[in-house]
Design a protein around this motif. Structure first.
Motif, PDB file in Angstrom:
ATOM      1  N   ILE A  22       5.211  -2.215  -1.101  1.00  0.00           N
ATOM      2  CA  ILE A  22       5.595  -0.622  -1.575  1.00  0.00           C
ATOM      3  C   ILE A  22       5.543   0.278  -0.796  1.00  0.00           C
ATOM      4  CG2 ILE A  22       7.371  -2.609  -3.566  1.00  0.00           C
ATOM      5  CD1 ILE A  22       5.405  -0.508  -5.668  1.00  0.00           C
ATOM      6  N   VAL A  24       5.164   3.667  -2.580  1.00  0.00           N
ATOM      7  CA  VAL A  24       6.056   4.819  -3.580  1.00  0.00           C
ATOM      8  C   VAL A  24       4.739   5.975  -3.359  1.00  0.00           C
ATOM      9  CG1 VAL A  24       4.588   3.932  -4.899  1.00  0.00           C
ATOM     10  CG2 VAL A  24       5.729   5.286  -6.074  1.00  0.00           C
ATOM     11  N   SER A  25       5.185   7.310  -3.774  1.00  0.00           N
ATOM     12  CA  SER A  25       4.266   7.989  -3.872  1.00  0.00           C
ATOM     13  C   SER A  25       3.173   8.442  -4.622  1.00  0.00           C
ATOM     14  CB  SER A  25       5.528  10.100  -3.777  1.00  0.00           C
ATOM     15  OG  SER A  25       6.095  10.113  -4.805  1.00  0.00           O
ATOM     16  N   ALA A  28       5.536   9.427  -8.308  1.00  0.00           N
ATOM     17  CA  ALA A  28       6.985   8.257  -9.274  1.00  0.00           C
ATOM     18  C   ALA A  28       6.134   7.476 -10.188  1.00  0.00           C
ATOM     19  CB  ALA A  28       7.014   7.614  -7.343  1.00  0.00           C
ATOM     20  N   GLU A  33       9.686   2.241 -12.564  1.00  0.00           N
ATOM     21  CA  GLU A  33      10.404   1.615 -11.933  1.00  0.00           C
ATOM     22  C   GLU A  33      10.051  -0.820 -12.087  1.00  0.00           C
ATOM     23  OE1 GLU A  33      12.725   2.856 -10.312  1.00  0.00           O
ATOM     24  OE2 GLU A  33      12.051   5.072 -10.276  1.00  0.00           O
ATOM     25  N   SER A  74      14.220  -1.612  -3.170  1.00  0.00           N
ATOM     26  CA  SER A  74      14.469  -0.758  -2.472  1.00  0.00           C
ATOM     27  C   SER A  74      15.454   0.674  -3.049  1.00  0.00           C
ATOM     28  CB  SER A  74      15.398  -1.720  -0.872  1.00  0.00           C
ATOM     29  OG  SER A  74      14.357  -2.081  -0.265  1.00  0.00           O
ATOM     30  N   SER A  75      16.514  -0.431  -3.866  1.00  0.00           N
ATOM     31  CA  SER A  75      17.816   0.945  -4.470  1.00  0.00           C
ATOM     32  C   SER A  75      16.626   1.762  -5.329  1.00  0.00           C
ATOM     33  CB  SER A  75      18.735  -0.068  -4.875  1.00  0.00           C
ATOM     34  OG  SER A  75      18.189  -0.889  -5.638  1.00  0.00           O
ATOM     35  N   ALA A  76      15.043   1.246  -5.994  1.00  0.00           N
ATOM     36  CA  ALA A  76      14.867   1.331  -7.132  1.00  0.00           C
ATOM     37  C   ALA A  76      14.061   2.749  -6.472  1.00  0.00           C
ATOM     38  CB  ALA A  76      13.407   0.367  -7.508  1.00  0.00           C
ATOM     39  N   GLY A  77      14.060   2.883  -5.365  1.00  0.00           N
ATOM     40  CA  GLY A  77      13.358   3.804  -4.822  1.00  0.00           C
ATOM     41  C   GLY A  77      11.729   3.513  -3.989  1.00  0.00           C
ATOM     42  N   LEU A  78      11.376   2.600  -4.271  1.00  0.00           N
ATOM     43  CA  LEU A  78      10.022   2.136  -3.680  1.00  0.00           C
ATOM     44  C   LEU A  78      10.567   1.550  -2.665  1.00  0.00           C
ATOM     45  CD1 LEU A  78       9.367  -0.066  -6.950  1.00  0.00           C
ATOM     46  CD2 LEU A  78       8.669   2.221  -6.406  1.00  0.00           C
ATOM     47  N   ALA A  79      10.588   2.250  -1.037  1.00  0.00           N
ATOM     48  CA  ALA A  79      10.992   1.931  -0.103  1.00  0.00           C
ATOM     49  C   ALA A  79       9.460   0.943   0.331  1.00  0.00           C
ATOM     50  CB  ALA A  79      10.619   3.300   0.594  1.00  0.00           C
TER      51      ALA A  79
END
Length: 124
Positions: A22, A24-25, A28, A33, A74-79
């Protein structure tokens, strides 16, 4: 951080643990998540590594597979990295999941009994 979902229908023959990369910033809410991912069908446990670069997910292959988990991540925002090799790895893991699910569902025939469909009747 660890999110555990109790799943009484899961057994060790169909349970696997996989790591998912993942990105993640620092700001985040990774715990939130992880909880969202842990609520997915078949997911037994989710945890993040201390350096926030991987999720460790334990799930039941009868209910989900690596490709679905990757989509949820990916859809959870964890690129997640999308390189060719990462996509190949997810496809390979999904194939392993399917094999494990199929093998767990297989019921072997008795050694003294012909398999179904052979036309040979078993006499007691």
């Amino acid at each position: 951080m660890k999110q555990t979902i109790l799943n009484t229908t899961s057994d060790l023959a169909t349970r696997v643990s996989r790591s998912f990369d993942i990105s993640v910033s620092q700001h985040a809410d990774l715990e939130k998540e992880c909880e969202a991912i842990g609520e997915q069908p078949g997911v037994v446990e989710v945890s993040a590594t201390s350096d926030r670069t991987q999720l460790l997910v334990t799930y039941d292959v009868r209910e989900t597979r690596a490709k679905v988990i990757q989509e949820v991540v990916s859809s959870a925002g964890l690129a997640a990295p999308t390189s060719f090799w990462r996509r190949m790895r997810i496809s390979w893991l999904s194939s392993l999941d399917e094999n494990r699910r199929d093998n767990a569902a297989h019921r072997p025939a008795c050694c003294s009994k012909p398999p179904p469909g052979t036309g040979v009747k078993h006499h007691h």
